[in-house]
Design a protein around this motif. Structure first.
Motif, PDB file in Angstrom:
ATOM      1  N   LYS A 202       6.313   7.458  -6.420  1.00 51.15           N
ATOM      2  CA  LYS A 202       5.976   6.918  -5.098  1.00 51.15           C
ATOM      3  C   LYS A 202       4.572   6.320  -5.053  1.00 51.15           C
ATOM      4  O   LYS A 202       4.307   5.381  -4.297  1.00 51.15           O
ATOM      5  CB  LYS A 202       6.085   8.028  -4.048  1.00 51.15           C
ATOM      6  CG  LYS A 202       5.921   7.555  -2.615  1.00 51.15           C
ATOM      7  CD  LYS A 202       6.073   8.681  -1.619  1.00 51.15           C
ATOM      8  CE  LYS A 202       4.851   9.576  -1.597  1.00 51.15           C
ATOM      9  NZ  LYS A 202       4.931  10.606  -0.536  1.00 51.15           N
ATOM     10  N   TYR A 203       3.686   6.826  -5.906  1.00 52.00           N
ATOM     11  CA  TYR A 203       2.285   6.419  -5.842  1.00 52.00           C
ATOM     12  C   TYR A 203       1.966   5.185  -6.684  1.00 52.00           C
ATOM     13  O   TYR A 203       0.885   4.616  -6.559  1.00 52.00           O
ATOM     14  CB  TYR A 203       1.391   7.585  -6.272  1.00 52.00           C
ATOM     15  CG  TYR A 203       1.591   8.817  -5.433  1.00 52.00           C
ATOM     16  CD1 TYR A 203       1.098   8.899  -4.126  1.00 52.00           C
ATOM     17  CD2 TYR A 203       2.316   9.903  -5.929  1.00 52.00           C
ATOM     18  CE1 TYR A 203       1.304  10.024  -3.344  1.00 52.00           C
ATOM     19  CE2 TYR A 203       2.524  11.040  -5.157  1.00 52.00           C
ATOM     20  CZ  TYR A 203       2.015  11.093  -3.864  1.00 52.00           C
ATOM     21  OH  TYR A 203       2.231  12.214  -3.087  1.00 52.00           O
ATOM     22  N   ASN A 204       2.883   4.783  -7.562  1.00 56.55           N
ATOM     23  CA  ASN A 204       2.586   3.607  -8.398  1.00 56.55           C
ATOM     24  C   ASN A 204       3.675   2.547  -8.353  1.00 56.55           C
ATOM     25  O   ASN A 204       3.540   1.497  -8.984  1.00 56.55           O
ATOM     26  CB  ASN A 204       2.330   4.022  -9.854  1.00 56.55           C
ATOM     27  CG  ASN A 204       3.559   4.603 -10.545  1.00 56.55           C
ATOM     28  OD1 ASN A 204       4.693   4.491 -10.069  1.00 56.55           O
ATOM     29  ND2 ASN A 204       3.348   5.249 -11.686  1.00 56.55           N
ATOM     30  N   GLU A 205       4.764   2.801  -7.627  1.00 57.07           N
ATOM     31  CA  GLU A 205       5.909   1.864  -7.652  1.00 57.07           C
ATOM     32  C   GLU A 205       5.541   0.472  -7.164  1.00 57.07           C
ATOM     33  O   GLU A 205       6.170  -0.517  -7.564  1.00 57.07           O
ATOM     34  CB  GLU A 205       7.067   2.434  -6.833  1.00 57.07           C
ATOM     35  CG  GLU A 205       6.738   2.696  -5.381  1.00 57.07           C
ATOM     36  CD  GLU A 205       7.808   3.476  -4.628  1.00 57.07           C
ATOM     37  OE1 GLU A 205       7.755   3.497  -3.397  1.00 57.07           O
ATOM     38  OE2 GLU A 205       8.704   4.063  -5.273  1.00 57.07           O
ATOM     39  N   HIS A 206       4.512   0.383  -6.320  1.00 61.94           N
ATOM     40  CA  HIS A 206       4.073  -0.928  -5.814  1.00 61.94           C
ATOM     41  C   HIS A 206       3.275  -1.706  -6.850  1.00 61.94           C
ATOM     42  O   HIS A 206       2.935  -2.879  -6.630  1.00 61.94           O
ATOM     43  CB  HIS A 206       3.241  -0.748  -4.545  1.00 61.94           C
ATOM     44  CG  HIS A 206       1.977   0.036  -4.764  1.00 61.94           C
ATOM     45  ND1 HIS A 206       1.978   1.388  -4.996  1.00 61.94           N
ATOM     46  CD2 HIS A 206       0.663  -0.355  -4.809  1.00 61.94           C
ATOM     47  CE1 HIS A 206       0.740   1.819  -5.160  1.00 61.94           C
ATOM     48  NE2 HIS A 206      -0.075   0.779  -5.064  1.00 61.94           N
ATOM     49  N   GLU A 207       2.979  -1.071  -7.993  1.00 67.64           N
ATOM     50  CA  GLU A 207       2.150  -1.710  -9.013  1.00 67.64           C
ATOM     51  C   GLU A 207       2.936  -2.108 -10.260  1.00 67.64           C
ATOM     52  O   GLU A 207       2.344  -2.450 -11.280  1.00 67.64           O
ATOM     53  CB  GLU A 207       1.011  -0.764  -9.423  1.00 67.64           C
ATOM     54  CG  GLU A 207       0.013  -0.498  -8.306  1.00 67.64           C
ATOM     55  CD  GLU A 207      -1.102   0.451  -8.716  1.00 67.64           C
ATOM     56  OE1 GLU A 207      -2.101   0.536  -7.973  1.00 67.64           O
ATOM     57  OE2 GLU A 207      -0.981   1.093  -9.786  1.00 67.64           O
ATOM     58  N   ILE A 208       4.244  -2.075 -10.190  1.00 69.86           N
ATOM     59  CA  ILE A 208       5.055  -2.401 -11.366  1.00 69.86           C
ATOM     60  C   ILE A 208       4.726  -3.785 -11.908  1.00 69.86           C
ATOM     61  O   ILE A 208       4.528  -3.964 -13.122  1.00 69.86           O
ATOM     62  CB  ILE A 208       6.567  -2.283 -11.047  1.00 69.86           C
ATOM     63  CG1 ILE A 208       6.943  -0.807 -10.831  1.00 69.86           C
ATOM     64  CG2 ILE A 208       7.413  -2.883 -12.171  1.00 69.86           C
ATOM     65  CD1 ILE A 208       8.383  -0.590 -10.400  1.00 69.86           C
ATOM     66  N   ASN A 209       4.644  -4.765 -11.050  1.00 68.78           N
ATOM     67  CA  ASN A 209       4.337  -6.126 -11.502  1.00 68.78           C
ATOM     68  C   ASN A 209       2.936  -6.204 -12.105  1.00 68.78           C
ATOM     69  O   ASN A 209       2.701  -6.941 -13.072  1.00 68.78           O
ATOM     70  CB  ASN A 209       4.475  -7.124 -10.350  1.00 68.78           C
ATOM     71  CG  ASN A 209       5.925  -7.411 -10.013  1.00 68.78           C
ATOM     72  OD1 ASN A 209       6.800  -7.298 -10.871  1.00 68.78           O
ATOM     73  ND2 ASN A 209       6.195  -7.763  -8.763  1.00 68.78           N
ATOM     74  N   ASN A 210       2.002  -5.456 -11.530  1.00 68.02           N
ATOM     75  CA  ASN A 210       0.638  -5.428 -12.075  1.00 68.02           C
ATOM     76  C   ASN A 210       0.611  -4.841 -13.484  1.00 68.02           C
ATOM     77  O   ASN A 210      -0.110  -5.334 -14.365  1.00 68.02           O
ATOM     78  CB  ASN A 210      -0.278  -4.607 -11.162  1.00 68.02           C
ATOM     79  CG  ASN A 210      -0.343  -5.144  -9.751  1.00 68.02           C
ATOM     80  OD1 ASN A 210       0.533  -4.840  -8.953  1.00 68.02           O
ATOM     81  ND2 ASN A 210      -1.354  -5.938  -9.434  1.00 68.02           N
ATOM     82  N   VAL A 211       1.401  -3.780 -13.709  1.00 60.97           N
ATOM     83  CA  VAL A 211       1.458  -3.170 -15.033  1.00 60.97           C
ATOM     84  C   VAL A 211       2.140  -4.118 -16.023  1.00 60.97           C
ATOM     85  O   VAL A 211       1.772  -4.177 -17.195  1.00 60.97           O
ATOM     86  CB  VAL A 211       2.170  -1.802 -14.981  1.00 60.97           C
ATOM     87  CG1 VAL A 211       2.308  -1.199 -16.382  1.00 60.97           C
ATOM     88  CG2 VAL A 211       1.397  -0.835 -14.088  1.00 60.97           C
ATOM     89  N   LYS A 212       3.123  -4.882 -15.551  1.00 54.98           N
ATOM     90  CA  LYS A 212       3.757  -5.895 -16.400  1.00 54.98           C
ATOM     91  C   LYS A 212       2.732  -6.909 -16.874  1.00 54.98           C
ATOM     92  O   LYS A 212       2.702  -7.305 -18.043  1.00 54.98           O
ATOM     93  CB  LYS A 212       4.882  -6.603 -15.639  1.00 54.98           C
ATOM     94  CG  LYS A 212       6.149  -5.781 -15.454  1.00 54.98           C
ATOM     95  CD  LYS A 212       7.204  -6.556 -14.686  1.00 54.98           C
ATOM     96  CE  LYS A 212       8.471  -5.732 -14.518  1.00 54.98           C
ATOM     97  NZ  LYS A 212       9.498  -6.445 -13.716  1.00 54.98           N
ATOM     98  N   GLN A 213       1.864  -7.350 -15.955  1.00 55.53           N
ATOM     99  CA  GLN A 213       0.818  -8.309 -16.310  1.00 55.53           C
ATOM    100  C   GLN A 213      -0.197  -7.692 -17.269  1.00 55.53           C
ATOM    101  O   GLN A 213      -0.656  -8.344 -18.221  1.00 55.53           O
ATOM    102  CB  GLN A 213       0.126  -8.804 -15.034  1.00 55.53           C
ATOM    103  CG  GLN A 213       1.027  -9.656 -14.147  1.00 55.53           C
ATOM    104  CD  GLN A 213       0.421  -9.931 -12.781  1.00 55.53           C
ATOM    105  OE1 GLN A 213      -0.743  -9.615 -12.529  1.00 55.53           O
ATOM    106  NE2 GLN A 213       1.214 -10.507 -11.879  1.00 55.53           N
ATOM    107  N   LEU A 214      -0.543  -6.423 -17.035  1.00 53.30           N
ATOM    108  CA  LEU A 214      -1.465  -5.706 -17.919  1.00 53.30           C
ATOM    109  C   LEU A 214      -0.911  -5.626 -19.338  1.00 53.30           C
ATOM    110  O   LEU A 214      -1.648  -5.781 -20.313  1.00 53.30           O
ATOM    111  CB  LEU A 214      -1.694  -4.286 -17.397  1.00 53.30           C
ATOM    112  CG  LEU A 214      -2.888  -4.028 -16.480  1.00 53.30           C
ATOM    113  CD1 LEU A 214      -2.905  -2.564 -16.048  1.00 53.30           C
ATOM    114  CD2 LEU A 214      -4.195  -4.387 -17.170  1.00 53.30           C
ATOM    115  N   THR A 215       0.393  -5.368 -19.436  1.00 58.82           N
ATOM    116  CA  THR A 215       1.044  -5.227 -20.739  1.00 58.82           C
ATOM    117  C   THR A 215       0.794  -6.456 -21.610  1.00 58.82           C
ATOM    118  O   THR A 215       0.471  -6.339 -22.804  1.00 58.82           O
ATOM    119  CB  THR A 215       2.558  -5.003 -20.557  1.00 58.82           C
ATOM    120  OG1 THR A 215       2.768  -3.812 -19.791  1.00 58.82           O
ATOM    121  CG2 THR A 215       3.267  -4.873 -21.893  1.00 58.82           C
TER     122      THR A 215
END
Length: 331
Positions: A202-215
């Motif tokens: 619940k605390y990071n689900e809004h950042e999935i796209n951000n983590v994709k970009q970080l990857t």
């Protein structure tokens, strides 16, 4: 998808006739066991998970090691014992997961362990929280021949990351991944494949796209999104259904949403051994409550097809819903 194909081809390159024939016998015995409702084991597993250590530098909220609910003893595997295990299995078993509980890189001889297995032409995968990837370690990792490393990045900001990874340093992890990517370039190596793993909550689900970009930005090969195991704190449950492994029953209790069929391929295909040599049914037996035996006392061949493990297999074939360690499993 392309990266998974590359892994498949790497596995093909180490698949000797003996390993291939063992794999065929494994598959046949598994399906015959399901049909007959009786455990028949005609082969060694193709994969094995070995725990280097139960020690960890973090205090992750739902991890039995991190939240101090692990009831078995803490320690690290003796390298001599590790080598003996590899010597017993490598002719037929070719995929090594070098982790269970704990942080593998807290084992001072982890590089030696990796190198020993890769020299036996095993495919080695390790999972880490990424806090120990300095320049020297990254260089030695690439030289060791390890084929895959999974690194936990559970958020794109310190706030979301530390909600689960207590005492973790996101910046340190990201810098370590950059150094590993650079070490691959410096040594002109395609290994290891760097996989970023994100436990969606619940605390990071809004950042999935951000983590994709970080990857992409830090030189990792791909991102894997994984649902969280929940033991105590339901507040971590994701609001995104496909990233949530549970539903609530009529009493409001969390239950696994996939159907627990009376079968489990892992009990034929994957072995799991703790740091002190205990063979357990699988990685979901966190506290080794279903210990089969100890490989420091008996051979792997004897333990893999003994009465205790076959009784466990029989119980799975009869009624898997009655097995406690299966209640968090997505298999």
């Amino acid at each position: 998808m392309w990266q998974k194909r590359k892994e498949f081809f790497k596995l093909l390159s180490i698949l000797t006739f003996q390993r291939f024939w063992n794999l065929q016998k494994l598959l046949i015995s598994y399906w015959v066991s399901i049909i007959k409702k009786k455990p028949l084991v005609w082969a060694h597993p193709f994969a094995i998970s070995i725990e280097p250590t139960t020690l960890c530098n973090l205090h992750c909220a739902e991890c039995p090691t991190g939240n101090k609910t692990l009831t078995r003893s803490m320690g690290k595997m003796d390298v001599v014992n590790f080598n003996k295990i590899i010597d017993q299995v490598y002719l037929k078993t070719f995929y090594l997961n070098l982790y269970l509980q704990g942080e593998p890189f807290l084992h001072p001889e982890i590089i030696d362990m990796i190198s020993y297995a890769t020299k036996k032409r095993m495919f080695v995968c390790i999972s880490t929280n990424g806090h120990f990837l300095d320049e020297k370690t990254c260089s030695n990792l690439v030289k060791s021949g390890i084929q895959k490393i999974i690194i936990s990045v559970d958020g794109a900001t310190n706030e979301s990351y530390n909600k689960y990874r207590k005492d973790g340093e996101l910046t340190k992890v990201l810098n370590g991944i950059k150094m590993l990517s650079q070490a691959k370039q410096n040594l002109n190596s395609s290994n290891p494949e760097i996989v970023i793993q994100m436990l969606v909550n619940k605390y990071n689900e809004h950042e999935i796209n951000n983590v994709k970009q970080l990857t992409k930005a830090i030189g990792a090969n791909r991102l894997e999104l994984k649902s969280m195991q929940i033991y105590n704190d339901n507040s971590f449950l994701s609001n995104i259904n496909k990233h949530n492994r549970y539903i609530k029953d009529k009493n409001g209790n969390l239950i696994i949403k996939n159907k627990l069929n009376n079968r489990c391929f892992r009990l034929w295909s994957n072995a799991a051994i703790t740091w002190d040599g205990k063979l357990i049914p699988c990685c979901y037996d966190k506290n080794a409550t279903c210990e089969i035996g100890n490989i420091q006392i008996n051979s792997f061949k004897l333990l893999w097809n003994n009465n205790e493990l076959n009784t466990f297999r029989q119980n799975i074939l009869n009624n898997r819903n009655n097995i406690d360690i299966c209640k968090n499993c997505t298999e």
